[in-house]
Design an enzyme around this catalytic site. Structure first.
Site, PDB file in Angstrom:
ATOM      1  N   HIS A  81      -5.675  -0.650   5.635  1.00  0.00           N
ATOM      2  CA  HIS A  81      -5.442   0.172   6.843  1.00  0.00           C
ATOM      3  C   HIS A  81      -6.496   0.062   7.951  1.00  0.00           C
ATOM      4  O   HIS A  81      -7.214   1.011   8.232  1.00  0.00           O
ATOM      5  CB  HIS A  81      -5.203   1.636   6.465  1.00  0.00           C
ATOM      6  CG  HIS A  81      -6.073   2.219   5.372  1.00  0.00           C
ATOM      7  ND1 HIS A  81      -7.427   2.281   5.466  1.00  0.00           N
ATOM      8  CD2 HIS A  81      -5.739   2.764   4.166  1.00  0.00           C
ATOM      9  CE1 HIS A  81      -7.900   2.851   4.372  1.00  0.00           C
ATOM     10  NE2 HIS A  81      -6.914   3.150   3.572  1.00  0.00           N
ATOM     11  N   ARG A 105       2.412   8.812  -6.327  1.00  0.00           N
ATOM     12  CA  ARG A 105       2.070  10.168  -6.807  1.00  0.00           C
ATOM     13  C   ARG A 105       2.384  10.422  -8.279  1.00  0.00           C
ATOM     14  O   ARG A 105       2.002  11.453  -8.802  1.00  0.00           O
ATOM     15  CB  ARG A 105       2.744  11.255  -5.969  1.00  0.00           C
ATOM     16  CG  ARG A 105       2.448  11.162  -4.468  1.00  0.00           C
ATOM     17  CD  ARG A 105       0.985  11.392  -4.139  1.00  0.00           C
ATOM     18  NE  ARG A 105       0.765  11.466  -2.699  1.00  0.00           N
ATOM     19  CZ  ARG A 105      -0.337  11.059  -2.095  1.00  0.00           C
ATOM     20  NH1 ARG A 105      -1.334  10.526  -2.791  1.00  0.00           N
ATOM     21  NH2 ARG A 105      -0.472  11.174  -0.801  1.00  0.00           N
ATOM     22  N   ASP A 147       0.852   2.510   3.742  1.00  0.00           N
ATOM     23  CA  ASP A 147       0.006   3.611   3.268  1.00  0.00           C
ATOM     24  C   ASP A 147       0.859   4.874   3.098  1.00  0.00           C
ATOM     25  O   ASP A 147       0.415   5.988   3.410  1.00  0.00           O
ATOM     26  CB  ASP A 147      -1.175   3.862   4.212  1.00  0.00           C
ATOM     27  CG  ASP A 147      -2.281   4.692   3.535  1.00  0.00           C
ATOM     28  OD1 ASP A 147      -2.133   5.034   2.341  1.00  0.00           O
ATOM     29  OD2 ASP A 147      -3.280   4.996   4.209  1.00  0.00           O
ATOM     30  N   HIS A 182       3.140  14.118   1.065  1.00  0.00           N
ATOM     31  CA  HIS A 182       2.565  15.438   0.816  1.00  0.00           C
ATOM     32  C   HIS A 182       3.652  16.467   1.065  1.00  0.00           C
ATOM     33  O   HIS A 182       4.494  16.287   1.942  1.00  0.00           O
ATOM     34  CB  HIS A 182       1.394  15.718   1.765  1.00  0.00           C
ATOM     35  CG  HIS A 182       0.171  14.898   1.487  1.00  0.00           C
ATOM     36  ND1 HIS A 182      -0.550  15.023   0.326  1.00  0.00           N
ATOM     37  CD2 HIS A 182      -0.448  13.942   2.211  1.00  0.00           C
ATOM     38  CE1 HIS A 182      -1.571  14.177   0.356  1.00  0.00           C
ATOM     39  NE2 HIS A 182      -1.527  13.493   1.485  1.00  0.00           N
ATOM     40  N   HIS A 208       0.842  -1.212   0.000  1.00  0.00           N
ATOM     41  CA  HIS A 208       0.000   0.000   0.000  1.00  0.00           C
ATOM     42  C   HIS A 208       0.872   1.254   0.000  1.00  0.00           C
ATOM     43  O   HIS A 208       1.258   1.771   1.040  1.00  0.00           O
ATOM     44  CB  HIS A 208      -0.921  -0.012   1.224  1.00  0.00           C
ATOM     45  CG  HIS A 208      -2.064   0.940   1.115  1.00  0.00           C
ATOM     46  ND1 HIS A 208      -3.348   0.625   1.495  1.00  0.00           N
ATOM     47  CD2 HIS A 208      -2.136   2.225   0.669  1.00  0.00           C
ATOM     48  CE1 HIS A 208      -4.152   1.653   1.285  1.00  0.00           C
ATOM     49  NE2 HIS A 208      -3.433   2.640   0.798  1.00  0.00           N
ATOM     50  N   HIS A 238     -10.924   0.465   0.810  1.00  0.00           N
ATOM     51  CA  HIS A 238     -10.704   1.595   1.725  1.00  0.00           C
ATOM     52  C   HIS A 238     -12.048   1.801   2.410  1.00  0.00           C
ATOM     53  O   HIS A 238     -12.994   2.282   1.796  1.00  0.00           O
ATOM     54  CB  HIS A 238     -10.272   2.815   0.901  1.00  0.00           C
ATOM     55  CG  HIS A 238     -10.330   4.135   1.603  1.00  0.00           C
ATOM     56  ND1 HIS A 238      -9.208   4.883   1.893  1.00  0.00           N
ATOM     57  CD2 HIS A 238     -11.377   4.876   2.055  1.00  0.00           C
ATOM     58  CE1 HIS A 238      -9.566   6.013   2.499  1.00  0.00           C
ATOM     59  NE2 HIS A 238     -10.871   6.038   2.599  1.00  0.00           N
TER      60      HIS A 238
HETATM   61 ZN   LIG Z   1      -7.035   4.363   1.978  1.00  0.00          ZN
END
Ligand SMILES: [Zn+2]
Lengths: 312, 427
Positions: free
Chosen positions: B237, B70, B310, B314, B66, B185
């Site tokens: 997650h 980007r 995950d 950013h 996971h 998700h």
């Molecule tokens: Zn997610």
């Protein structure tokens, strides 16, 4: 006596001594507001920026008058006049403001925690004039000032706060302040408006308004916002007024010398009946008057102004 | 190219655990030799590289199922190249990248682009995960057949839940014939419109809360969908006690459900948000201490199959803002292994269990290969479990630095990451 801190961001981080100093100073400065010439030179040459990213005429005006009475230069900037509308970030705007060397920035912002971001970034003093649902320290301090003035003390008093606790920065700061000063705070409202775990902040919680106000020394009602109907927090203003509005009927639960407070602006007939808001036990306008003195106190204590005998 | 990894503790949870020498010829494991037993396939003098792995663990290459790379579209946050470098440094030989790129990976073209770009770097393997629905819009299925042929290993609308239950049902049913698992998700959007975990911390900070039920309600739905269709669902997650309880019960009933959690959920709680640290903001949010305990127990008893980061890079633009405006997500590739090893140090997991969750189980869920086996691919991670250091995000390989673990004292890291018999990272 000054305060040995840069910022006023919340009530939690203030000590009992600091709160006492702030309230005592406000009591002392209050007299200036009833002089024929309401101005002292204390903060002459200091610059205060009133940065109101969320509109609030009342709080901004109160700070503005407070600054002017101490002879500080105050400049107001709102979200629409700042370049934030053009996509500049809060930090960028703040850095631009800082480049103009203000001594104090008073920030009102819709996001909880925004003043912390500013305080971390800037060397100017930051006063939180209300951030999101988090804190409104100057309101809590002026509320404590008003209660202390009327009751002569804070310790041992019973304070009931009624309304939308979940969305209220005033409630959060008042719980922190009054409990810190030895008062007991009871919160009441419909379960939809009581946030998860609020008892961990040190307040009692009940869904029964009559229980909350029974024997209270102070009853503070909070403004109900119509928009909250859309998030299913209450069915109608009518039902809210019936179950949680402060009505003449309910006054029988309250000792006759209890104080009635409201941080404003008021929805008459919703959270408080008009005859009570305007009645003999209402100190709502004293709150507004004390707001100026309290904010003068903070500007004075943070601005490091020199107080000479003439100030009294 | 001949390589010997000498004297390490070779751990393949299903087969091996002992001090052995691993011989690699080109991209293949040629021999695994217990000291002074079999004769080696080549002499040490004939090896191009001899790695002294004494005191180290030689594990099947770690797999992070996971990751948000980007690229394409948001290369200012991360690129395939920097993401791969971070993965290699973190000990991962394979990573799976989520489809919420710009454009969305819902087509053969984007899948192929990612694979070509990754292969040209000749480093960590990248396995694209494609979108459940076209454009992640939740309205039409993407072409799973073609996506699988192009190299996608799973489908997910990660970042968004699949709101429409009929679409979720059909996605699982349809994917059965193609053999491409659906990753969910889990988020009930009408309950999740907060910015952190609902609880005393949120109340104190005046931040709107996200209740546990926002996750578990969708976990329950997806378990019901797996039960209805008989097709597998993988829950991404997992963060709450309630989700753990439901997944555990479903597994006991024999429902084909698997689950992953992220290192931040077994390491941190919502206390990390104070005072408004946007590096502790992600979806799902950091939860209460009891949830963290449940997640740890679920890792130990096998309810949670996999640890996946995950990894969600950013830039400061998205994080140096008021908390409620900040983007969700943290980077994790370079901290996952040391945080996992803490569980082993604390006695919550055995080392083989950790390796299962970071390698064999993700491989099993996605149909990839993993293991330390003679004749198998030489994808290996050499871990020095006792190496102590301070993790500094600024010194990491990821383009972004959004992590709550910056400045943490860590113990254990990958000293060699080997893909196809080539060292892609060493310290
Ligand atoms: Zn997610």
């Amino acid at each position: 006596m000054g305060l040995s801190r840069k910022d006023i961001l919340d009530i939690d981080s203030l000590s009992v001594d600091e709160i006492q100093t702030i309230l005592d100073t406000a009591d002392g400065l209050k007299e200036i507001n009833s002089r024929p010439i309401k101005k002292v030179p204390t903060l002459r040459g200091k610059t205060v920026i009133l940065f109101f990213h969320e509109p609030s005429t009342r709080t901004r005006t109160s700070f503005d008058i407070a600054a002017k009475r101490l002879s500080a230069d105050s400049i107001s900037i709102s979200a629409s006049t700042s370049s934030m509308v053009k996509g500049e970030t809060l930090i960028d705007t703040a850095k631009n403001l800082e480049a103009m060397s203000p001594d104090i920035i008073v920030l009102r912002h819709a996001s909880s925690g925004a003043p912390y971001l500013l305080a971390k970034t800037l060397s100017a003093s930051i006063i939180n004039a209300g951030d999101g649902m988090h804190a409104h320290p100057t309101q809590a301090l002026l509320d404590m000032m008003t209660v202390r003035e009327e009751k002569g003390r804070l310790e041992g008093l019973r304070i009931a706060i009624i309304g939308d606790i979940a969305h209220s920065r005033v409630a959060r700061s008042n719980v922190a302040g009054f409990t810190k000063m030895g008062a007991e705070v009871c919160l009441a409202g419909p379960p939809t408006m009581i946030p998860y775990g609020v008892d961990t902040l040190g307040a009692h919680v009940t869904y029964d308004m009559d229980e909350a106000i029974e024997g209270a020394d102070v009853v503070m009602t909070l403004r109900i916002q119509r928009e909250r109907q859309k998030s299913f927090l209450f069915p109608t203003e009518r039902e809210y007024a019936k179950r949680y509005g402060l009505t003449p009927d309910r006054l029988k639960h309250i000792p006759p010398d209890a104080l009635i407070m409201h941080p404003g602006p008021i929805n008459r007939g919703v959270e408080i009946a008009p005859e009570i808001a305007d009645g003999p036990y209402s100190v709502i306008l004293d709150q507004v008057a004390n707001g100026v003195a309290l904010r003068m106190s903070l500007l004075y204590l943070l601005g490091g102004g020199v107080r000479n005998a003439d100030d009294h | 190219m001949r390589m010997i990894i000498k004297g390490g503790r070779v751990v393949d949870p299903e087969k091996l655990d002992g001090i052995m020498d691993v011989y690699i010829e080109n991209d293949t494991i040629a021999a695994i030799i217990e000291k002074k037993n079999d004769s080696p396939p080549f002499k040490e003098d004939d090896a191009d590289r001899v790695i002294n792995a004494e005191g180290c663990i030689v594990a099947p290459g770690l797999i992070d199922m996971h990751v948000h790379l980007r690229e394409p579209g948001e290369e200012y946050k991360e690129s395939i190249e920097t993401g791969i470098q971070a993965a290699g440094a973190g000990g991962f030989t394979s990573i799976c990248c989520m489809p919420n790129t710009k454009p969305v990976n819902d087509s053969k073209e984007v899948t192929t682009y990612i694979l070509k770009r990754a292969m040209s770097l000749r480093s960590v393997r990248v396995f694209p995960v494609a979108a459940v629905s076209l454009g992640l819009e939740g309205e039409a299925l993407s072409e799973y057949g073609e996506l699988k042929e192009a190299g996608a290993v799973a489908v997910t609308d990660d970042g968004h839940p699949v709101v429409n239950s009929q679409l979720m049902r059909r996605a699982i049913e349809y994917s059965k014939s193609i053999g491409i698992p659906v990753i969910s998700h889990t988020e009930e959007l009408t309950l999740s419109n907060g910015v952190m975990n609902e609880g005393p911390v949120a109340t104190r900070l005046g931040l709107s809360g996200i209740p546990n039920a926002a996750e578990s309600i969708m976990v329950m739905r997806d378990i019901a969908m797996a039960e209805l269709t008989g097709g597998p669902v993988h829950i991404a997650h997992v963060s709450t006690s309630e989700s753990v309880r439901e997944i555990r019960a479903a597994k006991q009933r024999g429902v084909p459900v698997t689950a992953e959690t992220a290192p931040h959920f077994f390491t941190l709680t919502d206390q990390s948000v104070a005072e408004y640290d946007t590096h502790a903001k992600m979806y799902p949010p950091l939860r209460a201490a009891k949830d963290r305990r449940s997640v740890c127990e679920a890792l130990a008893d096998g309810t949670i199959d996999a640890i996946a980061t995950d990894h969600a890079p950013h830039s400061a633009l998205e994080k140096e803002v008021p908390f409620d405006e900040a983007a969700n997500g943290i980077i994790g590739l370079e901290t996952s292994l040391p945080l996992g090893l803490r569980l082993v140090d604390e006695g919550l997991l055995t080392l083989p269990q950790l390796i299962e969750k970071m390698s064999l189980n993700p491989a099993r869920i996605l149909g990839l290969s993993a293991g330390v086996r003679i004749g198998g691919k030489a994808d290996l991670t050499v871990i020095d479990p006792s190496r102590q250091y301070v993790y500094h995000a600024a010194e990491g390989f990821s383009k972004s630095r959004n992590t709550p673990f910056d400045g943490w004292e860590m113990k254990g890291r990958a000293s060699f990451t080997i893909v196809d018999g080539r060292i892609v990272h060493e310290i």
